[in-house]
Design a protein around this motif. Structure first.
Motif, PDB file in Angstrom:
ATOM      1  N   ALA A  10      39.765  22.756  41.180  1.00 48.85           N
ATOM      2  CA  ALA A  10      41.040  23.472  41.210  1.00 48.85           C
ATOM      3  C   ALA A  10      41.860  23.236  39.952  1.00 48.85           C
ATOM      4  N   GLN A  11      41.527  22.188  39.180  1.00 48.26           N
ATOM      5  CA  GLN A  11      42.267  21.887  37.962  1.00 48.26           C
ATOM      6  C   GLN A  11      41.720  22.634  36.748  1.00 48.26           C
ATOM      7  N   LEU A  12      40.604  23.334  36.945  1.00 44.41           N
ATOM      8  CA  LEU A  12      40.018  24.044  35.810  1.00 44.41           C
ATOM      9  C   LEU A  12      40.883  25.243  35.451  1.00 44.41           C
ATOM     10  N   SER A  13      41.184  25.358  34.188  1.00 41.38           N
ATOM     11  CA  SER A  13      41.986  26.499  33.729  1.00 41.38           C
ATOM     12  C   SER A  13      41.176  27.793  33.719  1.00 41.38           C
ATOM     13  N   ASP A  14      39.846  27.656  33.555  1.00 42.61           N
ATOM     14  CA  ASP A  14      38.983  28.834  33.522  1.00 42.61           C
ATOM     15  C   ASP A  14      37.766  28.578  34.418  1.00 42.61           C
ATOM     16  N   PRO A  15      37.865  28.892  35.721  1.00 44.28           N
ATOM     17  CA  PRO A  15      36.725  28.645  36.621  1.00 44.28           C
ATOM     18  C   PRO A  15      35.522  29.503  36.301  1.00 44.28           C
ATOM     19  N   ALA A  16      35.687  30.510  35.429  1.00 39.65           N
ATOM     20  CA  ALA A  16      34.552  31.365  35.092  1.00 39.65           C
ATOM     21  C   ALA A  16      33.432  30.574  34.420  1.00 39.65           C
ATOM     22  N   ALA A  17      33.791  29.504  33.707  1.00 44.99           N
ATOM     23  CA  ALA A  17      32.765  28.688  33.050  1.00 44.99           C
ATOM     24  C   ALA A  17      31.850  28.041  34.076  1.00 44.99           C
ATOM     25  N   LEU A  18      32.444  27.545  35.194  1.00 42.68           N
ATOM     26  CA  LEU A  18      31.637  26.947  36.255  1.00 42.68           C
ATOM     27  C   LEU A  18      30.931  28.025  37.076  1.00 42.68           C
ATOM     28  N   ASP A  19      31.574  29.169  37.240  1.00 40.15           N
ATOM     29  CA  ASP A  19      30.923  30.277  37.957  1.00 40.15           C
ATOM     30  C   ASP A  19      29.692  30.762  37.212  1.00 40.15           C
ATOM     31  N   LEU A  32      27.427  29.094  35.968  1.00 44.11           N
ATOM     32  CA  LEU A  32      26.245  28.307  36.305  1.00 44.11           C
ATOM     33  C   LEU A  32      25.544  28.835  37.543  1.00 44.11           C
ATOM     34  N   ALA A  33      26.281  29.578  38.409  1.00 44.80           N
ATOM     35  CA  ALA A  33      25.689  30.084  39.641  1.00 44.80           C
ATOM     36  C   ALA A  33      26.013  31.565  39.822  1.00 44.80           C
ATOM     37  N   PHE A  34      27.203  31.854  40.365  1.00 44.90           N
ATOM     38  CA  PHE A  34      27.623  33.234  40.595  1.00 44.90           C
ATOM     39  C   PHE A  34      29.139  33.264  40.632  1.00 44.90           C
ATOM     40  N   THR A  35      29.708  34.442  40.502  1.00 44.90           N
ATOM     41  CA  THR A  35      31.156  34.603  40.535  1.00 44.90           C
ATOM     42  C   THR A  35      31.680  34.214  41.922  1.00 44.90           C
ATOM     43  N   GLY A  36      32.669  33.347  41.949  1.00 47.92           N
ATOM     44  CA  GLY A  36      33.215  32.854  43.208  1.00 47.92           C
ATOM     45  C   GLY A  36      32.627  31.530  43.644  1.00 47.92           C
ATOM     46  N   PHE A  37      31.661  31.006  42.883  1.00 50.59           N
ATOM     47  CA  PHE A  37      31.021  29.744  43.244  1.00 50.59           C
ATOM     48  C   PHE A  37      32.026  28.587  43.238  1.00 50.59           C
ATOM     49  N   VAL A  81      31.624  36.069  54.105  1.00 48.57           N
ATOM     50  CA  VAL A  81      32.668  36.953  53.577  1.00 48.57           C
ATOM     51  C   VAL A  81      32.569  37.045  52.063  1.00 48.57           C
ATOM     52  N   THR A  82      32.258  35.938  51.407  1.00 50.32           N
ATOM     53  CA  THR A  82      32.095  35.961  49.941  1.00 50.32           C
ATOM     54  C   THR A  82      30.930  36.854  49.544  1.00 50.32           C
ATOM     55  N   ALA A  83      29.857  36.825  50.338  1.00 49.82           N
ATOM     56  CA  ALA A  83      28.706  37.682  50.037  1.00 49.82           C
ATOM     57  C   ALA A  83      29.047  39.164  50.209  1.00 49.82           C
ATOM     58  N   LEU A  84      29.965  39.461  51.136  1.00 51.74           N
ATOM     59  CA  LEU A  84      30.350  40.858  51.368  1.00 51.74           C
ATOM     60  C   LEU A  84      31.340  41.381  50.334  1.00 51.74           C
ATOM     61  N   MET A  85      31.942  40.493  49.591  1.00 53.58           N
ATOM     62  CA  MET A  85      32.943  40.934  48.607  1.00 53.58           C
ATOM     63  C   MET A  85      32.278  41.606  47.410  1.00 53.58           C
ATOM     64  N   PRO A 114      31.732  42.065  43.497  1.00 56.17           N
ATOM     65  CA  PRO A 114      31.826  41.029  42.442  1.00 56.17           C
ATOM     66  C   PRO A 114      33.205  40.926  41.806  1.00 56.17           C
ATOM     67  N   GLY A 115      33.933  42.006  41.733  1.00 57.26           N
ATOM     68  CA  GLY A 115      35.250  41.966  41.099  1.00 57.26           C
ATOM     69  C   GLY A 115      36.305  41.273  41.937  1.00 57.26           C
ATOM     70  N   LEU A 116      36.023  41.023  43.220  1.00 58.34           N
ATOM     71  CA  LEU A 116      37.003  40.366  44.092  1.00 58.34           C
ATOM     72  C   LEU A 116      36.722  38.883  44.317  1.00 58.34           C
ATOM     73  N   ARG A 117      35.590  38.397  43.848  1.00 57.76           N
ATOM     74  CA  ARG A 117      35.203  37.021  44.164  1.00 57.76           C
ATOM     75  C   ARG A 117      35.996  35.979  43.382  1.00 57.76           C
ATOM     76  N   ASP A 118      36.724  36.384  42.368  1.00 58.22           N
ATOM     77  CA  ASP A 118      37.606  35.450  41.658  1.00 58.22           C
ATOM     78  C   ASP A 118      39.049  35.660  42.111  1.00 58.22           C
ATOM     79  N   HIS A 119      39.221  35.929  43.401  1.00 57.50           N
ATOM     80  CA  HIS A 119      40.520  36.307  43.962  1.00 57.50           C
ATOM     81  C   HIS A 119      41.521  35.158  43.932  1.00 57.50           C
ATOM     82  N   THR A 120      42.793  35.521  44.027  1.00 59.06           N
ATOM     83  CA  THR A 120      43.897  34.564  44.118  1.00 59.06           C
ATOM     84  C   THR A 120      44.869  35.047  45.193  1.00 59.06           C
ATOM     85  N   PHE A 121      45.954  34.263  45.421  1.00 63.68           N
ATOM     86  CA  PHE A 121      46.975  34.617  46.407  1.00 63.68           C
ATOM     87  C   PHE A 121      47.961  35.646  45.822  1.00 63.68           C
TER      88      PHE A 121
END
Length: 405
Positions: free
Chosen positions: A47-56, A58-63, A109-113, A115-122
């Protein structure tokens, strides 16, 4: 504040891990606590990562978001099991079944999303999609259950505890957990109630976030109280043992000068331990001083005979040996200090190593009652060492005073 939570939770993991290792991981409840603290602490790191896309990447968007929820929900489940003290199989525990269902549903639910919604926020426009709302509702439902259950169980343990520090710690943790549960309820309302997200409404997400941060501070403060108390006790005991170690220096040094073999062998890798483990260092020095005084017994009796003459001195030496044998080391008055000082000087003038040690070995025979315990014996050796140091430094102090006059 998340950084504070990470430090507190991972610090708690490090605090519980040594005892768990000594128990060879055979303590189920302590293992629950250690794993729970580790998962809750490590889970907040993504949660402290400024850019979670770097970790995503490694696997998939939303990981990153999914891994965060897996760690937090699993850690909270283990904490519920720890506080509930349940030893039933996993498949018969309600909190475990509920956690598995929630995690499975969140993964689905993540699998049904798209790809553009898997990096969602509040925030909008993500909250306009039912998949995003369902993801947050499922996770929020378990968080409300877990935080509320832990708060109730912590309050129960606090009420049943007889230790004031533990009551204060668990009471603070319980209040903080209730605050976290309330913030999760408000977050669910924020996700599902469009009117709450209306422009100019007093019910805003920053307010929800702030309430969660305040509750997190309360939980961290409650968890830290036992750690701070243990650290203060450790430092106090270390200070006492360090003072004892230094107080024995005079007696130990003078005995080792004549009997170098008194020093017990120690592994090279453990020679730095006196800097940390003064308790063991004091006990080693205590054993070496006792052994040295045992070897010094012939000189102690000879010094006693010198003070009063041959026949009377022999009787005085025997009485001194019997007195020390009955009362133990603690009776280290000025006469005994001078007797030991003279014995050490005789050891340098005459070698009685071949002489048989008298049956009444001075300072060695255990006393009766409380005088035979380690603390009383150690106090006597410290008093003797202090007296020898004062006897050695007294002439130098008198000379310095004369020079000043």
């Amino acid at each position: 504040m998340n950084l504070l939570a990470i430090v507190t939770l991972l610090g708690g993991t490090a605090w519980t891990l040594p005892l768990l290792i000594r128990q060879r991981f055979r303590a189920p409840m302590r293992l629950h606590l250690c794993l729970s603290l580790f998962l809750l602490g490590a889970g907040n790191v993504p949660a402290q990562l400024s850019d979670p896309a770097a970790l995503d990447g490694l696997a998939f968007t939303g990981f990153t978001k999914l891994a965060y929820n897996v760690a937090i929900l699993t850690g909270l489940c283990l904490m519920v099991g720890f506080l509930w003290e349940r030893r039933r199989p996993l498949w018969r525990r309600g909190e475990v079944v509920f956690c598995l269902l929630c995690l499975t549903a969140m993964a689905g639910v993540t699998a049904l999303m798209p790809p553009g919604l898997r990096d969602h926020t509040f925030a909008l426009p993500y909250l306009d999609h039912w998949q995003v709302r369902a993801f947050y509702d499922i996770g929020g439902a378990y968080l409300v259950f877990g935080y509320t259950t832990c708060a109730v169980l912590a309050a129960r343990h606090a009420r049943n505890s007889r230790r004031p520090l533990l009551r204060a710690s668990l009471g603070t943790v319980s209040a903080g957990l209730l605050g976290l549960a309330l913030s999760c309820v408000l977050r669910i309302l924020w996700v599902n109630c469009p009117a709450c997200r209306g422009f100019g409404h007093h019910f805003t997400y920053p307010n929800i976030f702030l309430s969660g941060q305040v509750a997190t501070i309360a939980v961290c403060a409650g968890l830290s109280l036992p750690c701070f108390a243990s650290a203060a006790q450790f430092l106090r005991e270390r200070s006492v043992q360090r003072a004892r170690f230094r107080e024995l220096e005079e007696l130990w040094r003078r005995l080792v000068d004549f009997y170098p073999e008194l020093v017990l062998e120690q592994h090279r890798g453990r020679r730095w331990l006196p800097l940390l483990d003064y308790t063991s260092a004091v006990y080693r020095r205590y054993v070496e001083c006792r052994d040295g005084l045992t070897r010094l017994s012939p000189y102690l009796h000879r010094a006693a005979r010198e003070r009063s003459g041959d026949q009377a001195g022999a009787q005085a030496g025997a009485q001194a040996g019997e007195k020390a044998g009955e009362a133990g080391v603690p009776a280290a008055g000025p006469d005994l200090v001078r007797l030991v000082d003279r014995s050490l000087r005789l050891r340098g003038e005459a070698d009685l190593a071949a002489a048989a040690t008298p049956e009444a070995a001075v300072f060695v025979a255990p006393g009766d009652g409380h005088a035979a315990d380690y603390e009383s014996d150690l106090a006597g050796l410290i008093a003797l060492s202090r007296g020898l140091r004062e006897l050695r430094t007294a002439p130098a102090e008198n000379d310095s005073r004369a020079l000043r006059v």
